[in-house]
Design a protein around this motif. Sequence first.
Motif, mmCIF file in Angstrom:
data_model
loop_
_atom_site.group_PDB
_atom_site.id
_atom_site.type_symbol
_atom_site.label_atom_id
_atom_site.label_comp_id
_atom_site.label_asym_id
_atom_site.label_seq_id
_atom_site.Cartn_x
_atom_site.Cartn_y
_atom_site.Cartn_z
ATOM 1 N N PRO A 151 0.802 -1.210 -0.069
ATOM 2 C CA PRO A 151 -0.008 -0.032 -0.079
ATOM 3 C C PRO A 151 0.802 1.195 0.071
ATOM 4 O O PRO A 151 2.019 1.151 0.296
ATOM 5 N N HIS A 152 0.282 2.328 -0.893
ATOM 6 C CA HIS A 152 0.991 3.710 -0.971
ATOM 7 C C HIS A 152 2.124 3.652 -1.700
ATOM 8 O O HIS A 152 2.706 4.477 -1.809
ATOM 9 N N LEU A 153 2.496 2.535 -2.415
ATOM 10 C CA LEU A 153 3.770 2.305 -3.160
ATOM 11 C C LEU A 153 3.318 2.211 -4.701
ATOM 12 O O LEU A 153 2.208 1.472 -4.771
ATOM 13 N N ALA A 154 3.772 2.679 -5.356
ATOM 14 C CA ALA A 154 3.529 2.469 -6.975
ATOM 15 C C ALA A 154 4.773 2.065 -7.791
ATOM 16 O O ALA A 154 4.777 2.584 -9.113
ATOM 17 N N ARG A 155 5.641 1.500 -7.331
ATOM 18 C CA ARG A 155 6.889 1.111 -7.836
ATOM 19 C C ARG A 155 6.701 0.146 -9.163
ATOM 20 O O ARG A 155 5.790 -0.641 -9.056
ATOM 21 N N GLY A 156 7.733 0.139 -9.951
ATOM 22 C CA GLY A 156 7.907 -1.106 -11.101
ATOM 23 C C GLY A 156 9.120 -1.727 -10.769
ATOM 24 O O GLY A 156 9.968 -1.259 -10.192
ATOM 25 N N THR A 157 9.299 -2.890 -11.277
ATOM 26 C CA THR A 157 10.411 -3.617 -11.407
ATOM 27 C C THR A 157 10.243 -4.501 -12.605
ATOM 28 O O THR A 157 9.257 -4.962 -13.235
ATOM 29 N N LEU A 158 11.635 -4.908 -13.247
ATOM 30 C CA LEU A 158 11.614 -5.391 -14.463
ATOM 31 C C LEU A 158 12.031 -6.709 -14.397
ATOM 32 O O LEU A 158 11.748 -7.875 -14.691
ATOM 33 N N GLY A 159 13.231 -6.857 -13.263
ATOM 34 C CA GLY A 159 14.034 -8.237 -13.045
ATOM 35 C C GLY A 159 14.981 -8.475 -14.031
ATOM 36 O O GLY A 159 15.190 -8.086 -15.160
ATOM 37 N N ALA A 160 16.135 -9.277 -13.477
ATOM 38 C CA ALA A 160 17.149 -9.521 -13.963
ATOM 39 C C ALA A 160 17.012 -10.308 -15.426
ATOM 40 O O ALA A 160 17.658 -10.196 -16.514
ATOM 41 N N ASP A 161 16.073 -11.375 -15.228
ATOM 42 C CA ASP A 161 15.818 -12.037 -16.386
ATOM 43 C C ASP A 161 15.433 -11.391 -17.567
ATOM 44 O O ASP A 161 15.666 -11.357 -18.706
ATOM 45 N N GLN A 162 14.408 -10.430 -17.387
ATOM 46 C CA GLN A 162 13.865 -9.550 -18.416
ATOM 47 C C GLN A 162 14.710 -8.399 -19.097
ATOM 48 O O GLN A 162 15.013 -8.293 -20.210
ATOM 49 N N LEU A 163 15.515 -8.183 -18.349
ATOM 50 C CA LEU A 163 16.982 -7.154 -18.758
ATOM 51 C C LEU A 163 17.685 -7.950 -19.510
ATOM 52 O O LEU A 163 18.148 -7.330 -20.631
ATOM 53 N N ALA A 164 17.839 -9.201 -19.181
ATOM 54 C CA ALA A 164 18.925 -9.905 -20.118
ATOM 55 C C ALA A 164 18.379 -10.266 -21.432
ATOM 56 O O ALA A 164 19.149 -9.911 -22.372
ATOM 57 N N ARG A 165 17.119 -10.580 -21.209
ATOM 58 C CA ARG A 165 16.647 -10.909 -22.807
ATOM 59 C C ARG A 165 16.481 -9.603 -23.502
ATOM 60 O O ARG A 165 16.620 -9.513 -24.658
ATOM 61 N N ALA A 190 16.491 9.042 -13.954
ATOM 62 C CA ALA A 190 16.618 9.179 -12.438
ATOM 63 C C ALA A 190 15.977 10.550 -12.207
ATOM 64 O O ALA A 190 16.033 11.537 -13.129
ATOM 65 N N GLY A 191 15.107 10.543 -11.234
ATOM 66 C CA GLY A 191 14.440 11.556 -10.694
ATOM 67 C C GLY A 191 13.261 12.029 -11.439
ATOM 68 O O GLY A 191 12.461 13.069 -10.924
ATOM 69 N N ALA A 192 12.671 11.307 -12.379
ATOM 70 C CA ALA A 192 11.629 11.654 -12.966
ATOM 71 C C ALA A 192 10.307 11.553 -12.199
ATOM 72 O O ALA A 192 9.362 12.294 -12.398
ATOM 73 N N VAL A 193 10.169 10.697 -11.189
ATOM 74 C CA VAL A 193 9.267 10.415 -10.347
ATOM 75 C C VAL A 193 9.483 10.379 -8.910
ATOM 76 O O VAL A 193 10.938 9.987 -8.818
ATOM 77 N N SER A 194 8.796 10.367 -8.050
ATOM 78 C CA SER A 194 9.286 10.145 -6.722
ATOM 79 C C SER A 194 9.727 8.633 -6.458
ATOM 80 O O SER A 194 9.295 7.950 -7.192
ATOM 81 N N ARG A 195 10.525 8.491 -5.254
ATOM 82 C CA ARG A 195 11.066 7.126 -5.063
ATOM 83 C C ARG A 195 9.779 6.155 -4.878
ATOM 84 O O ARG A 195 10.054 5.014 -5.439
ATOM 85 N N ARG A 196 8.734 6.484 -4.174
ATOM 86 C CA ARG A 196 7.516 5.577 -4.124
ATOM 87 C C ARG A 196 7.066 5.149 -5.531
ATOM 88 O O ARG A 196 6.327 4.146 -5.517
ATOM 89 N N LYS A 197 7.131 5.739 -6.517
ATOM 90 C CA LYS A 197 6.641 5.494 -7.500
ATOM 91 C C LYS A 197 7.769 5.020 -8.765
ATOM 92 O O LYS A 197 7.260 4.716 -9.887
ATOM 93 N N SER A 198 8.792 4.926 -8.287
ATOM 94 C CA SER A 198 9.795 4.793 -9.300
ATOM 95 C C SER A 198 10.181 3.259 -9.858
ATOM 96 O O SER A 198 9.646 2.419 -9.378
#
Length: 295
Positions: A151-165, A190-198
């Motif tokens: 809750p209250h976070l809107a972060r995203g993650t790609l992950g190592a496998d997706q980045l390698a592909r 970097a810095g485009a959005v706040s940390r909780r949305k990054s």
Amino acid sequence: MSTFRLAHLSDPHLSPPVLPFRWRDLASKRLLSRFAWRRKRHRHSPEVLATIAADVRDSAPDHIVITGDLTNFATPEEFDAAAAWLRDLGDPATITVSPGNHDALVSHATPDRFAPWRPWLGDDPEAGFPRLRVRGPVAILNLCSAVPTAPHLARGTLGADQLARLAALLRETKAEGLYRVLLLHHPVAAGAVSRRKSLTDAAELRRVLAEAGAELVLHGHAHEPLLHRVQGPGGAIPVLGVPSASTPHGQHDPAARWHAIEITRKTGVFRTRIVARGVGPDRRIEPLGAYALTA
């Protein structure tokens, strides 16, 4: 000399259908999001979105890309409603969707791997991310940064496998002489959005881009018109974001707009021109300007 025209819009936040009551939602992020929607739903107008979508269709682009947040609570009913909206927008072969954080709000009762949207995610319905679509001289590399968060976070993650592909696909499509466009919901700079949305692994993505390169990165999430640059092996890579496609004029966020991206190859060199179109105070589409992207 020929021009490939790509339409970019993002964050439509389609008005949710009437949703059934689910007890498990009371203990999930969906409950908080429903309260937030009640406060903020005036920021997303179905009429404004319809105007933007009609303008996109009338422009007859070669391909349309949508960088996430079609839903608000990631319920099965919303996924089905969004699929119906996408079918009305055009042929799935001409539209690519990159899911957003609202499309992966919680881990339970969310369609597996965005199943209702498979025709719009890529050409191979069983492939994982990133998914590659080649359209004319353009390679569309569709990433997925959408993951459930606390809750209250809107972060995203790609992950190592997706980045390698991704790194491998960038090298392959570069060797084929294609114009490489990356799609993802979260900003890369970097810095485009706040940390909780990054994007939690944005630095790792920037390292992949610095080594393998790309011609353009498109994103949403910030609900702002953004233009940043990240380092590539031969110079800067433009990173372009658009506001929500459903925000009326005069709200807290910038008014809805979309970008027509004109990609032209002349004597082996690609050139990129952006034409911005947005909704005005009377809900009519206005030309907002045009500019060329340079490294």
